[in-house]
Design a protein around this motif. Structure first.
Motif, PDB file in Angstrom:
ATOM      1  N   LEU A 277       0.836  -1.210   0.000  1.00  0.00           N
ATOM      2  CA  LEU A 277       0.000   0.000   0.000  1.00  0.00           C
ATOM      3  C   LEU A 277       0.867   1.255   0.000  1.00  0.00           C
ATOM      4  O   LEU A 277       0.572   2.218  -0.722  1.00  0.00           O
ATOM      5  CB  LEU A 277      -0.926  -0.006   1.214  1.00  0.00           C
ATOM      6  N   ALA A 278       1.939   1.247   0.787  1.00  0.00           N
ATOM      7  CA  ALA A 278       2.833   2.402   0.814  1.00  0.00           C
ATOM      8  C   ALA A 278       3.465   2.638  -0.564  1.00  0.00           C
ATOM      9  O   ALA A 278       3.557   3.789  -1.023  1.00  0.00           O
ATOM     10  CB  ALA A 278       3.915   2.198   1.871  1.00  0.00           C
ATOM     11  N   LEU A 279       3.891   1.563  -1.223  1.00  0.00           N
ATOM     12  CA  LEU A 279       4.473   1.706  -2.563  1.00  0.00           C
ATOM     13  C   LEU A 279       3.435   2.200  -3.568  1.00  0.00           C
ATOM     14  O   LEU A 279       3.745   3.043  -4.430  1.00  0.00           O
ATOM     15  CB  LEU A 279       5.053   0.363  -3.023  1.00  0.00           C
ATOM     16  N   ALA A 280       2.208   1.678  -3.474  1.00  0.00           N
ATOM     17  CA  ALA A 280       1.153   2.111  -4.395  1.00  0.00           C
ATOM     18  C   ALA A 280       0.867   3.600  -4.232  1.00  0.00           C
ATOM     19  O   ALA A 280       0.706   4.326  -5.223  1.00  0.00           O
ATOM     20  CB  ALA A 280      -0.116   1.290  -4.154  1.00  0.00           C
ATOM     21  N   ILE A 281       0.821   4.078  -2.982  1.00  0.00           N
ATOM     22  CA  ILE A 281       0.591   5.506  -2.748  1.00  0.00           C
ATOM     23  C   ILE A 281       1.760   6.326  -3.286  1.00  0.00           C
ATOM     24  O   ILE A 281       1.568   7.349  -3.959  1.00  0.00           O
ATOM     25  CB  ILE A 281       0.398   5.771  -1.242  1.00  0.00           C
ATOM     26  N   GLY A 282       2.978   5.860  -2.995  1.00  0.00           N
ATOM     27  CA  GLY A 282       4.168   6.587  -3.428  1.00  0.00           C
ATOM     28  C   GLY A 282       4.306   6.673  -4.936  1.00  0.00           C
ATOM     29  O   GLY A 282       4.916   7.617  -5.456  1.00  0.00           O
ATOM     30  N   ILE A 283       3.751   5.702  -5.654  1.00  0.00           N
ATOM     31  CA  ILE A 283       3.814   5.714  -7.117  1.00  0.00           C
ATOM     32  C   ILE A 283       2.615   6.440  -7.716  1.00  0.00           C
ATOM     33  O   ILE A 283       2.749   7.278  -8.619  1.00  0.00           O
ATOM     34  CB  ILE A 283       3.887   4.281  -7.669  1.00  0.00           C
ATOM     35  N   ALA A 284       1.413   6.135  -7.209  1.00  0.00           N
ATOM     36  CA  ALA A 284       0.186   6.599  -7.854  1.00  0.00           C
ATOM     37  C   ALA A 284      -0.062   8.090  -7.664  1.00  0.00           C
ATOM     38  O   ALA A 284      -0.539   8.765  -8.593  1.00  0.00           O
ATOM     39  CB  ALA A 284      -1.008   5.798  -7.331  1.00  0.00           C
ATOM     40  N   VAL A 285       0.227   8.635  -6.489  1.00  0.00           N
ATOM     41  CA  VAL A 285      -0.072  10.053  -6.254  1.00  0.00           C
ATOM     42  C   VAL A 285       0.802  10.960  -7.121  1.00  0.00           C
ATOM     43  O   VAL A 285       0.266  11.823  -7.843  1.00  0.00           O
ATOM     44  CB  VAL A 285       0.068  10.404  -4.758  1.00  0.00           C
TER      45      VAL A 285
END
Length: 261
Positions: free
Chosen positions: A78-86
């Protein structure tokens, strides 16, 4: 006149009690259906069998380590997804040519089910924790990415123009104007991605049979001398984890962005 927020606080305990009543009714119906012979107990053990097994599992260090492995993999994903997607969402929303150039690729990748990539990842990077984290990142990117893009389009142009008048560059506009404006919508995407990511992590654990976690525990309980009581107890733990994660994120949303509700 009572403030509207106070009325919401007053109704929350009642809503919680109604939710608890619904769970109790479901468990009672499950127990009665199995005891009455409507469902074979070998395939669907009653709650009176599943929950004592669940209590035993909760004091088993091996099972607790499996839960920790799943939660840790989910949190990293989830942290990686946020760091990439935002950042990607802000970039795609603010740079027209970049959005047009990447549109076909994004629309091609988005419908692909994450679990369909399991064979490819197992062959390329193995079946360890990296595989389930990568799958959860891929599945969790899209709700956050598209919520960020759509939220950026709703920003009042006057805010951006005012920031530019005061000498703010593109990067400062994105960080000081756009990011705070899209934050509530990003958090909504994070809530969706959190649920999707947990499901994908557990599914990947079951499909690969490696990397530890609740999914591997359920797979082992369903193999050989099938222990449906342990299988269902593992499913209950997964469901409770999902409920708690969503409740925490919903509380964060109310705490910091209650004005949007």
């Amino acid at each position: 006149m009572r403030p509207w927020g106070a009325d919401r606080e007053r109704w929350r305990p009642r809503a919680a009690l109604r939710g608890l009543a619904g769970v109790l009714i479901l468990l009672l119906g499950w127990e009665v259906a199995v005891r009455a012979g409507a469902v074979p107990a070998d395939y669907l053990p009653p709650p009176s069998v599943v929950f004592p097994q669940l209590v035993d599992m909760l004091v088993d260090p091996a099972f607790l380590l499996a839960v920790v492995a799943t939660v840790l993999s989910w949190a990293i994903a989830l942290a990686l997804a946020i760091g990439i997607a935002v950042p990607a969402g802000l970039a795609l929303a603010s740079v027209h040519w970049l959005r047009v150039a990447s549109g076909t690729v994004v629309e091609f990748l988005r419908p692909i089910p994450a679990v369909a990539l399991v064979p490819l990842l197992v062959v390329s990077i193995g079946g360890g924790p990296t595989t389930k984290i990568a799958l959860a990142v891929f599945a969790g990117l899209w709700p956050i990415l598209f919520n960020t893009i759509y939220a950026f389009a709703e920003i009042e142009p006057l805010q951006v123009d005012t920031a530019k008048v005061f000498g703010a560059g593109r990067l400062r506009v994105l960080t000081r104007v756009a990011l705070p404006s899209v934050a509530p919508f990003v958090l909504t995407g994070v809530r969706l991605s959190a649920a999707i990511g947990l499901a994908v992590v557990i599914s990947a654990e079951m499909l690969t049979g490696a990397g530890g976690g609740i999914g591997q525990f359920i797979l082992a309980a369903a193999s050989g001398a099938t222990r449906m009581d342990r299988v269902l107890a593992g499913v209950v733990v997964a469901g409770v984890l999902g409920y708690v994660i969503n409740a925490v994120l919903e509380r964060v949303h109310r705490r910091y962005f209650g004005w949007q509700s």
